[in-house]
Structures are given as structure tokens and as C-alpha cells.
Write an enzyme that holds these catalytic residues in place. Sequence first.
Site, PDB file in Angstrom:
ATOM      1  N   THR A 125      19.521  85.782  44.752  1.00 19.41           N
ATOM      2  CA  THR A 125      19.590  84.572  45.582  1.00 19.41           C
ATOM      3  C   THR A 125      20.069  84.889  46.992  1.00 19.41           C
ATOM      4  O   THR A 125      20.602  85.964  47.260  1.00 19.41           O
ATOM      5  CB  THR A 125      20.550  83.528  44.975  1.00 19.41           C
ATOM      6  OG1 THR A 125      21.883  84.052  45.043  1.00 19.41           O
ATOM      7  CG2 THR A 125      20.193  83.208  43.540  1.00 19.41           C
ATOM      8  N   CYS A 126      19.912  83.912  47.877  1.00 22.58           N
ATOM      9  CA  CYS A 126      20.305  84.088  49.279  1.00 22.58           C
ATOM     10  C   CYS A 126      21.749  83.664  49.496  1.00 22.58           C
ATOM     11  O   CYS A 126      22.055  82.933  50.436  1.00 22.58           O
ATOM     12  CB  CYS A 126      19.394  83.270  50.182  1.00 22.58           C
ATOM     13  SG  CYS A 126      17.698  83.757  50.003  1.00 22.58           S
ATOM     14  N   ASP A 127      22.622  84.083  48.607  1.00 18.95           N
ATOM     15  CA  ASP A 127      24.041  83.767  48.752  1.00 18.95           C
ATOM     16  C   ASP A 127      24.794  85.084  48.707  1.00 18.95           C
ATOM     17  O   ASP A 127      24.574  85.893  47.804  1.00 18.95           O
ATOM     18  CB  ASP A 127      24.493  82.848  47.608  1.00 18.95           C
ATOM     19  CG  ASP A 127      25.906  82.337  47.827  1.00 18.95           C
ATOM     20  OD1 ASP A 127      26.813  83.176  48.061  1.00 18.95           O
ATOM     21  OD2 ASP A 127      26.118  81.122  47.773  1.00 18.95           O
TER      22      ASP A 127
END
Length: 375
Positions: free
Chosen positions: A322-324
Site C-alpha cells: 500500500t501507499c502508506d
Amino acid sequence: MTKRISAFLTTERPATPCLVVDLAVVAENYRKLADALPEAGIYYAVKANPAPEILRLLAALGSAFDAASVPEIEMVLAEGGSPERISYGNTIKKKADIAAAHALGVQLFAFDSRAELEKIATAAPGAKVFCRILTSGEGAEWPLSRKFGCSPSTASRLLREAKALGLQPWGVSFHVGSQQRNPGQWKCAVGAAARIFRELAEDGIDLQMLNIGGGLPARYRRKVPSLPVYARVIRTAIRKHFGNRLPDVIVEPGRQMVGEAGIIETEVVLISRKSRSDDRRWVYLDIGRFGGLAETEAEAIQYPIRSRRKGRGEAVVLAGPTCDSADILYQKAEYRLPLDLQIGDRLQIRSAGAYTATYASVAFNGFQPLRCYCI
Ligand SMILES: *Cc1c(COP(=O)(O)O)cnc(C)c1O
């Protein structure tokens, strides 16, 4: 990895990421615990993995259940559990949920505060109640901190008040912290519980139940004592502190029951280095912190991770898709994967049957929750 899981992954080749649970291992874990603590009632902590197949199997084996919400109670009932063998073990419940559970036939409720006791007294009059006491959580890889439980002296007072409120003061519970690597942590807690039993007996209130909670470990990367070692320490402590007036003991395994029964199959999405001189490759998987591996937070739970390749291992950083930026699994802990690892390879995350499928977010970044196959 069991032969059955290995065969399932080879023949079915399910889309990844997915969790595969071998029900034969769950059944074996149930029997191991029943053998180790034959006098204890086993209340499976539903939250560890509420897959219907697991609940059905455990109900058929004679297990009781520790549930934390009305939906969990309903899931147990739907799979053949009976309400008188369910403990509503959450100390934080809405009054409407207490009433709903009571209407479904649940008789046993946890509390750790006066306000909760009052809710139970009005929503489930006459119910059996037990008070949860605080423990330090020391020695646990996933401690439960001060969120739950009250001091032993408060517990004594509240159990007396329970009687005055028309409830049945039934016992004392504690949880020494999840993945508790030190069996000695049960000694203190059993001692504190026994003192409460004695104090109340002086007032003519006979408590029945000692709930020794969860905390029994699964095997991850670090060594843990064997189940018989835990059982010996626990039984010795109970005999020492309760003498010949032994209480009804209940144990609430979560991780011990399902942890080692499950494997997550994941795919390598990307392998990269941050610079030419970077001494560690970054390996990005199709599962991460939000896809079910929440317990990798602070690298607390370290799952064994295996590749089918045989090449020489090299240190890697493992991260999710994910983009976290919090979605990094292991950066400090040393993980090694074969140098010949390729994008598209599948890896196996072992001992992943507990606290994974239900910890997956619904669709963060559009990724679907972790699929669970029970075989
Ligand atoms: C989560 C929980 C358990 C199970 O804990 P494990 O460490 O997985 O065995 C048992 N009892 C209660 C009240 C819980 O909240």
C-alpha cells in the site's frame, strides 16, 4: 507447512494473498490443550479467527467460546455453539448489546468497572459476572496493557457490589498478555485472584470460576516453552494458592489454537535497492500491515517467512503493497531471503492463522480483505 496445505496450494493455486488453515491442526491443538489442562474448560477466543469452519469444528469437539460482541456470539450460535457455553468477555459493552446477548441466552459477562457492572445489572439481571484484574503484560510480545482490568482491591469491592445489584458474583479473570513467553507470569496473577476468592469468602460470597485468560503462545521465529511447561506452572500455582478448594478453571486460547494452523501465501511484487550501495534489498509483498499483518507493528510478532528457492540468503527489508509508509513489515529484525528470489515468486508466511484475516482492512488502496480457506 502441513502436507495438506502444501497440496492445496499446489493443486488449487489460489490467488494471493490468501490464508490457508488446516483444520486438522486446529483439532490437534484443541486436544493438546485439553490433555495439558484436563481440569480446565476451554473457551476459544473467537476474535483470533472466527472462520465458520473453525467455530463449527471447535463446537463439535466440545469447546466453549469467549466472544467480544453480539456478532461474534451469533457466529458461534450459527455454528452449533450453545449460549450457556459462551462468555461475553469484553469489559467494554453497550447496554443494548448486553441485553441482546442476554436475550440470546448468554449468562456469563465480564466487567472491570462499576459503570459496566451497573449496565449488566439492568440489561442482564441475575447474570453471572466475573471481574478482570490488571496484569503487567511483561514478557508478552503483544501485551494488552492497562486498557483492561482493575486492581485486585477494586475487583473485591466490585464483586461484593455485584451481589447487591442482584447479579451472581461468579469469579475473577485476567490476561497475562498475548504471546506470553514467560509461563511465570501466570503465578502472580493466580495468586492475586486467589486472594480475592479468600476475601469474598470471608463475607460469605463463594466465587466459582477462575478464568486464566489467553496468552498461550504459537511458535513464530523466537523460541517459546512447550505447552506442558505452561500447564505445569499454571497447575502448580493454582494448587499452591487455592489449596484444596479448587475453583472451576477456564482458559481462553486464541493464538495457541489457530496460530500454527494457518499459512499465508503471498506474492513478491517488487524487489529493489534504494541505491547502488544499498546493502539490503527491499522486497515488497502483496500483503502488508493493512492486509492482515497488523501484528507486525513495532515488529512485535515475527512470522517465519519461507521461499521455495534454495539460493543463499541475503538480508532484506520486507514491506507491503500500500501507499502508506507505515506499511513496512520488518526493517530492524533480520530477515534473509534467497538472492535468486524473483518478482512473481510466492512466499509462505507461517504460523499466520491467528489475528490475520480479521485484521485485514476492508479496501485500503482498493486491496481486498484477506481470503481465508479452511481445509
Ligand atoms: C484476545 C483474548 C484472548 C485470547 O488471547 P490469546 O493471547 O490469543 O490466547 C483471551 N481472552 C480474552 C478476554 C481476549 O480478549
